[in-house]
Design a protein around this motif. Structure first.
Motif, PDB file in Angstrom:
ATOM      1  N   ARG A  80       0.833  -1.203   0.000  1.00 25.15           N
ATOM      2  CA  ARG A  80       0.000   0.000   0.000  1.00 25.15           C
ATOM      3  C   ARG A  80       0.869   1.255   0.000  1.00 25.15           C
ATOM      4  NH1 ARG A  80      -2.619   3.625   3.479  1.00 25.15           N
ATOM      5  NH2 ARG A  80      -4.757   4.145   2.835  1.00 25.15           N
ATOM      6  N   ASN A  81       1.951   1.213   0.765  1.00 24.54           N
ATOM      7  CA  ASN A  81       2.847   2.369   0.847  1.00 24.54           C
ATOM      8  C   ASN A  81       3.550   2.651  -0.474  1.00 24.54           C
ATOM      9  OD1 ASN A  81       2.246   2.806   3.551  1.00 24.54           O
ATOM     10  ND2 ASN A  81       3.967   1.575   4.288  1.00 24.54           N
ATOM     11  N   ALA A  82       3.652   1.639  -1.331  1.00 25.51           N
ATOM     12  CA  ALA A  82       4.327   1.827  -2.620  1.00 25.51           C
ATOM     13  C   ALA A  82       3.416   2.424  -3.683  1.00 25.51           C
ATOM     14  CB  ALA A  82       4.872   0.487  -3.119  1.00 25.51           C
ATOM     15  N   LEU A  83       2.115   2.546  -3.381  1.00 26.71           N
ATOM     16  CA  LEU A  83       1.160   3.034  -4.368  1.00 26.71           C
ATOM     17  C   LEU A  83       0.980   4.546  -4.315  1.00 26.71           C
ATOM     18  CD1 LEU A  83      -1.630   0.322  -3.906  1.00 26.71           C
ATOM     19  CD2 LEU A  83      -0.110   0.571  -5.888  1.00 26.71           C
ATOM     20  N   THR A  84       0.657   5.119  -5.466  1.00 19.62           N
ATOM     21  CA  THR A  84       0.212   6.506  -5.520  1.00 19.62           C
ATOM     22  C   THR A  84      -1.190   6.596  -4.916  1.00 19.62           C
ATOM     23  OG1 THR A  84      -0.707   6.146  -7.723  1.00 19.62           O
ATOM     24  CG2 THR A  84       1.556   6.978  -7.603  1.00 19.62           C
ATOM     25  N   ASP A  85      -1.682   7.811  -4.731  1.00 18.30           N
ATOM     26  CA  ASP A  85      -2.980   7.980  -4.075  1.00 18.30           C
ATOM     27  C   ASP A  85      -4.107   7.258  -4.809  1.00 18.30           C
ATOM     28  OD1 ASP A  85      -1.931   9.440  -2.017  1.00 18.30           O
ATOM     29  OD2 ASP A  85      -2.459  11.392  -2.860  1.00 18.30           O
ATOM     30  N   ASP A  86      -4.060   7.220  -6.151  1.00 18.05           N
ATOM     31  CA  ASP A  86      -5.113   6.525  -6.895  1.00 18.05           C
ATOM     32  C   ASP A  86      -4.638   5.171  -7.424  1.00 18.05           C
ATOM     33  OD1 ASP A  86      -3.405   7.494  -8.823  1.00 18.05           O
ATOM     34  OD2 ASP A  86      -4.978   8.229 -10.155  1.00 18.05           O
TER      35      ASP A  86
END
Length: 260
Positions: free
Chosen positions: A171-177
């Protein structure tokens, strides 16, 4: 025993033995195996950059949640190279900035020799590393719009990495969308445990799931920022995805829904 010999012996005891990579073929498809008869990936011989397996196609369901014209400007990360089907599709068909992390150097070599995986370039990188350790590196934080996880050992019994902490790192590796898709196939009763771990990391309202394939693969999607398009909005997007990239996205609408 000298200190160097001690270190070498410790490394032998703590470094896992990686399985031998083999391939097989029928008249139309080439398959990748990790020391067993279990299929770990495939490639259509006359269309090497298409995705052949149903569950692998479903790993692309994050396309339903992004504007199609923005896809080529986005970044994707694959944990577990397999036969490189997702990596090749994202790089060649979607024209995305694409990174894959794979622990087994034989897999990378075989993908380059037998599965048409292109060489590294400005827009394609294959990192030889342990995915659970690599994903925690600071340069991955907030870096990816799509994260595709398909991590199985040669027995294909359950995901190798499957804890709430691991999914929190994803989750931390993802952009906001950004979205995560993960293959939760297993021959044991691991699915419910895996789903609970995903919900713990992302929140129940962020998690969507497909019905299992005939082979038992269940692909689950989790959003970095939860939002719920209507079925009509998803269907409209699915029609675009299907026409533009040849994925059976309209059929997905009968098989894909929020878990809560």
């Amino acid at each position: 025993m000298k200190a160097g010999a001690n270190a070498a012996a410790l490394k032998r005891r703590t470094t896992p033995t990686l399985p031998e990579v083999t391939i097989s073929e029928d008249s139309e498809v080439r398959f990748l195996h990790l020391g067993t008869e279990w299929i770990q990936g495939s490639m259509l011989l006359d269309a090497p950059f298409d995705i052949e397996l149903d569950y692998v196609q479903r790993m692309m369901a994050w396309l339903l949640f992004v504007e199609p014209d923005s896809v080529s400007k986005r970044r994707v990360l694959q944990l577990g190279l397999g036969s490189a089907a997702l990596t090749k599709f994202c790089f060649k068909k979607l024209r995305m900035d694409t990174t894959a992390i794979e622990i087994n150097p034989q897999v990378v070599t075989v993908c380059r020799s037998w599965f048409k995986l292109p060489a590294d370039s400005a827009r394609l990188r294959v990192v030889l590393a342990d995915a659970g350790e690599e994903i925690r590196r600071a340069d991955h934080l907030g870096a990816y719009d799509a994260l595709q996880v398909d991590l199985y050992d040669h027995e294909a019994a359950a995901p190798v990495l499957d804890s709430p902490d691991f999914y929190a790192d994803c989750r931390n590796a993802l952009t906001d969308d950004g979205c995560l898709t993960v293959n939760l196939f297993g021959r044991d009763t691991s699915y419910e445990r895996s789903l609970q771990s995903l919900c713990a990391a992302f929140g129940e309202d962020a998690v969507w799931a497909f019905k299992p394939t005939r082979e038992g693969n269940t692909v689950v999607l989790a959003q970095r920022t939860p939002h719920r398009p209507t079925r009509m909005q998803l269907l409209a997007r699915a029609e675009v995805v299907q026409e533009r990239w040849g994925l059976p996205a309209v059929k997905w609408m009968k098989l894909f829904e929020p878990v809560a």
